[in-house]
Design a protein around this motif. Structure first.
Motif, PDB file in Angstrom:
ATOM      1  N   GLU A   1       0.743  -1.254   0.128  1.00 35.03           N
ATOM      2  CA  GLU A   1       0.084   0.183  -0.060  1.00 35.03           C
ATOM      3  C   GLU A   1       0.795   1.125   0.102  1.00 35.03           C
ATOM      4  N   GLY A   2       2.191   1.160  -0.072  1.00 36.60           N
ATOM      5  CA  GLY A   2       3.112   2.239  -0.200  1.00 36.60           C
ATOM      6  C   GLY A   2       3.411   2.686   1.325  1.00 36.60           C
ATOM      7  N   LYS A   3       3.011   2.065   2.174  1.00 38.55           N
ATOM      8  CA  LYS A   3       3.256   2.560   3.634  1.00 38.55           C
ATOM      9  C   LYS A   3       4.821   2.212   3.837  1.00 38.55           C
ATOM     10  N   LYS A   4       5.674   2.911   4.430  1.00 35.17           N
ATOM     11  CA  LYS A   4       7.089   3.008   4.810  1.00 35.17           C
ATOM     12  C   LYS A   4       7.301   2.181   6.116  1.00 35.17           C
ATOM     13  N   PHE A   5       8.201   1.056   6.323  1.00 36.61           N
ATOM     14  CA  PHE A   5       8.362   0.510   7.368  1.00 36.61           C
ATOM     15  C   PHE A   5       8.599   1.447   8.600  1.00 36.61           C
ATOM     16  N   GLY A   6       9.745   2.400   8.392  1.00 38.91           N
ATOM     17  CA  GLY A   6       9.940   3.298   9.661  1.00 38.91           C
ATOM     18  C   GLY A   6       8.785   4.041  10.211  1.00 38.91           C
ATOM     19  N   ASP A   7       7.980   4.429   9.152  1.00 37.97           N
ATOM     20  CA  ASP A   7       6.783   5.146   9.779  1.00 37.97           C
ATOM     21  C   ASP A   7       5.724   4.154  10.181  1.00 37.97           C
ATOM     22  N   GLU A   8       5.562   2.921   9.789  1.00 40.61           N
ATOM     23  CA  GLU A   8       4.683   2.183  10.481  1.00 40.61           C
ATOM     24  C   GLU A   8       5.216   1.782  11.890  1.00 40.61           C
ATOM     25  N   LEU A   9       6.769   1.557  12.067  1.00 38.55           N
ATOM     26  CA  LEU A   9       7.163   1.147  13.298  1.00 38.55           C
ATOM     27  C   LEU A   9       6.891   2.213  14.159  1.00 38.55           C
ATOM     28  N   LYS A  10       7.073   3.537  13.846  1.00 36.05           N
ATOM     29  CA  LYS A  10       6.788   4.637  14.731  1.00 36.05           C
ATOM     30  C   LYS A  10       5.290   4.534  15.038  1.00 36.05           C
ATOM     31  N   ARG A  11       4.544   4.383  14.101  1.00 34.03           N
ATOM     32  CA  ARG A  11       3.045   4.490  14.269  1.00 34.03           C
ATOM     33  C   ARG A  11       2.550   3.724  15.440  1.00 34.03           C
ATOM     34  N   ILE A  12       3.120   2.453  15.476  1.00 28.97           N
ATOM     35  CA  ILE A  12       2.657   1.418  16.390  1.00 28.97           C
ATOM     36  C   ILE A  12       3.370   1.696  17.793  1.00 28.97           C
ATOM     37  N   GLY A  13       4.312   2.695  17.721  1.00 31.91           N
ATOM     38  CA  GLY A  13       4.962   3.152  19.143  1.00 31.91           C
ATOM     39  C   GLY A  13       5.940   2.321  19.687  1.00 31.91           C
ATOM     40  N   TRP A  14       6.724   1.361  18.511  1.00 35.71           N
ATOM     41  CA  TRP A  14       7.654   0.495  18.921  1.00 35.71           C
ATOM     42  C   TRP A  14       9.057   0.695  18.515  1.00 35.71           C
ATOM     43  N   ARG A  15       9.261   2.241  18.299  1.00 35.27           N
ATOM     44  CA  ARG A  15      10.741   2.358  17.412  1.00 35.27           C
ATOM     45  C   ARG A  15      11.387   3.127  18.957  1.00 35.27           C
ATOM     46  N   GLY A  16      12.442   2.363  18.989  1.00 35.12           N
ATOM     47  CA  GLY A  16      13.214   2.583  20.399  1.00 35.12           C
ATOM     48  C   GLY A  16      14.436   3.856  20.058  1.00 35.12           C
ATOM     49  N   ASP A  17      15.099   4.061  21.255  1.00 31.60           N
ATOM     50  CA  ASP A  17      16.148   4.814  21.026  1.00 31.60           C
ATOM     51  C   ASP A  17      17.680   4.166  20.907  1.00 31.60           C
ATOM     52  N   GLU A  18      17.697   2.881  21.458  1.00 33.61           N
ATOM     53  CA  GLU A  18      19.028   2.321  21.376  1.00 33.61           C
ATOM     54  C   GLU A  18      19.577   2.384  19.644  1.00 33.61           C
ATOM     55  N   GLU A  19      20.823   2.367  19.683  1.00 39.70           N
ATOM     56  CA  GLU A  19      21.380   2.324  18.260  1.00 39.70           C
ATOM     57  C   GLU A  19      21.501   0.784  18.066  1.00 39.70           C
ATOM     58  N   THR A  20      20.880   0.616  16.749  1.00 39.58           N
ATOM     59  CA  THR A  20      20.668  -0.784  16.317  1.00 39.58           C
ATOM     60  C   THR A  20      22.008  -1.336  16.220  1.00 39.58           C
ATOM     61  N   GLY A  21      22.393  -2.633  16.683  1.00 41.24           N
ATOM     62  CA  GLY A  21      23.661  -3.194  16.670  1.00 41.24           C
ATOM     63  C   GLY A  21      24.640  -2.959  17.536  1.00 41.24           C
ATOM     64  N   ALA A  22      24.404  -2.081  18.380  1.00 44.72           N
ATOM     65  CA  ALA A  22      25.381  -1.465  19.616  1.00 44.72           C
ATOM     66  C   ALA A  22      25.637  -2.714  20.383  1.00 44.72           C
ATOM     67  N   ARG A  23      24.803  -3.313  20.823  1.00 44.60           N
ATOM     68  CA  ARG A  23      24.652  -4.602  21.717  1.00 44.60           C
ATOM     69  C   ARG A  23      25.756  -5.495  21.056  1.00 44.60           C
ATOM     70  N   LYS A  24      26.357  -5.953  22.232  1.00 44.70           N
ATOM     71  CA  LYS A  24      27.418  -6.979  21.779  1.00 44.70           C
ATOM     72  C   LYS A  24      26.938  -8.222  22.622  1.00 44.70           C
ATOM     73  N   MET A  25      27.112  -9.382  21.820  1.00 42.07           N
ATOM     74  CA  MET A  25      26.654 -10.577  22.472  1.00 42.07           C
ATOM     75  C   MET A  25      27.935 -11.462  22.885  1.00 42.07           C
ATOM     76  N   HIS A  26      27.786 -12.447  23.853  1.00 41.84           N
ATOM     77  CA  HIS A  26      28.736 -13.291  23.960  1.00 41.84           C
ATOM     78  C   HIS A  26      28.418 -14.854  23.018  1.00 41.84           C
ATOM     79  N   ALA A  27      27.221 -14.885  23.023  1.00 40.94           N
ATOM     80  CA  ALA A  27      26.494 -15.877  22.071  1.00 40.94           C
ATOM     81  C   ALA A  27      25.078 -15.676  21.687  1.00 40.94           C
ATOM     82  N   PHE A  28      24.701 -16.286  20.573  1.00 44.35           N
ATOM     83  CA  PHE A  28      23.141 -16.289  20.718  1.00 44.35           C
ATOM     84  C   PHE A  28      22.592 -17.570  20.497  1.00 44.35           C
ATOM     85  N   PHE A  29      21.639 -18.220  20.863  1.00 41.95           N
ATOM     86  CA  PHE A  29      20.707 -19.383  20.533  1.00 41.95           C
ATOM     87  C   PHE A  29      19.477 -19.042  20.089  1.00 41.95           C
TER      88      PHE A  29
END
Ligand code: HGY
Ligand code: MN
Ligand code: MN
Length: 417
Positions: free
Chosen positions: A163-191
């Motif tokens: 429908e031409g809606k943008k992901f970033g706009d929709e993420l903001k619209r539903i109120g779940w766009r956070g402030d943390e920099e994406t990818g800044a978190r470092k992991m010891h491991a992931f399962f």
């Protein structure tokens, strides 16, 4: 370090109740789910997950792609956390377990550690990655892709739905766009625990898949431009039928994939014909070819042959054809140490298990680029997934979560006394 006993198990009933409660959000029309990414239903599922995590004593984090992080403290706050998780978004006609099991199994191991007052050196973080499915906004694994540095965030925000809606706009619209920099978190491991979405484990009678590799994926969107005209009065030789060109191309997709049997696969799941009117020759066909194989050279061969064959078909029919690569990742080899922790856990618990190559893509495939990663799989009935009839047993869910618990404790280091 004292061994973790084989009798240490999760509360399978509590896990199953949580799966059934989450399944009530964004119900499908045939018993499954339609909780597509960054819809109101997605927001509702996120809120429920967050409520449960807070009730389990977790502190919550949220990054700019909407990835959610529920953290259980470790005894060493400086130790990199062990992450577990998957995705809560579903296909439009999705099942109740694809992705959801991986997120709620992570919550269940937190709840179990709380019940037993088990401490770990490394913190443990349960993750919900945004838009794993890539069905509303291509590509799949969009947010774990930004997290792992494969896509820029601006490019991801610009992805558009039908429908031409943008992901970033929709993420903001539903109120779940956070402030943390994406990818800044470092992991010891992931399962990541995930249903197999294929028939192998059930057919082999195995409870656990020890996932050593993931096959690679290629999505090519093809646009064929013909000419709309009347289905009754246009003589056959004068037609430029984009739908016919598409169907000839789809037959070639089948031939190309079958030429690399038994491991390669190919199909088009997304097809848009326009104007999609009963008495109009289709003037435009837009469709996405999904090729997959454990072998990168095979994927590249299939992509190349598709372009040659599709171009030849459209040249022969006098139509324009446009190719756009809209998704893809190379075959994945998971981390040996993490895979061994999964295998050791299954052996300690006495669950039947086998090595497996993942047929589907998962967030773990991207996270594997930035942290030691492994996957655990449980069977699903008839190997069916991406279908509302997707089904697993409570026993399979519990066994997979038990293995996740033991692999995580092995990696996060239990602190005694
Ligand atoms: O496409 C996939 O393999 C995943 O289910 N998103
Ligand atoms: Mn999934
Ligand atoms: Mn899926």
């Amino acid at each position: 370090m004292a061994a973790i006993g084989e009798n240490l198990k999760v509360n399978g009933e509590r896990l199953w109740d949580s799966l059934m409660d989450m399944a009530k959000i964004g119900p499908g029309i045939a018993g499954g789910n339609n909780r597509q990414t960054v819809t109101d239903e997605d927001a509702e599922g996120r809120a429920l997950f967050q409520t449960w995590c807070k009730a389990a004593g977790c502190t919550m984090g949220l990054d700019q792609m909407g990835n959610m992080f529920a953290r259980r403290a470790g005894t060493d706050p400086d130790a990199l956390p062990v992450y577990v998780g998957s995705h809560l978004d579903t296909q439009p006609t999705g099942g109740k377990y694809d992705g959801v099991l991986g997120v709620l199994s992570g919550l269940e191991i937190i709840r179990t550690l709380n019940d037993l007052d088990i401490k770990t050196k490394h913190p443990i973080v349960v993750t919900n990655f945004t838009n794993e499915e890539g069905t509303r906004f291509a590509p799949a694994m969009l947010s774990s892709g930004v997290f792992a540095g494969l896509h820029t965030q601006d490019w991801a925000y610009d992805r558009e739905d039908s429908e031409g809606k943008k992901f970033g706009d929709e993420l903001k619209r539903i109120g779940w766009r956070g402030d943390e920099e994406t990818g800044a978190r470092k992991m010891h491991a992931f399962f990541e625990l995930h249903i197999e979405q294929g028939p192998i484990l059930e057919a082999e009678g195995k409870e656990i898949g020890v996932v050593t590799h993931g096959q690679g994926l290629s999505w090519t969107q093809i646009t064929v431009i013909g000419n709309e005209s009347h289905t009754g009065s246009t003589p056959m030789p004068m037609r430029k039928n984009a739908g016919l060109a598409m169907s000839r191309i789809l037959c070639k997709v089948e031939d190309i994939a079958m030429s690399h049997a038994p491991h390669a696969v190919g199909a088009a799941g997304h097809i848009d014909i326009s104007p999609n009117s009963r008495n109009v020759i289709p003037g435009r066909a837009v469709f996405t070819i999904d090729f997959r194989s454990p072998d990168l050279a095979v994927i590249e061969d299939m992509e190349a042959r598709l372009r040659v064959d599709a171009q030849a078909i459209c040249d022969d029919m006098g139509m324009e054809v446009i190719f756009e690569k809209v998704g893809g990742f190379d075959p994945v080899t998971f981390d040996e140490t993490c895979v061994s922790a999964v295998r050791a856990a299954a052996e300690r618990l006495g669950y039947s298990h086998m090595n497996l190559i993942s047929g589907a893509g998962h967030d773990a495939c991207w996270v594997n680029r930035v942290a030691p990663t492994a996957m655990i799989m449980c069977p699903c009935v008839g190997g069916l997934s991406h279908n509302e009839a997707e089904d697993i047993s409570p026993e399979w869910a519990a066994a997979g979560t038990d293995v996740l618990l033991h692999a995580v404790l092995e990696t996060a280091e239990v602190v005694f006394g």
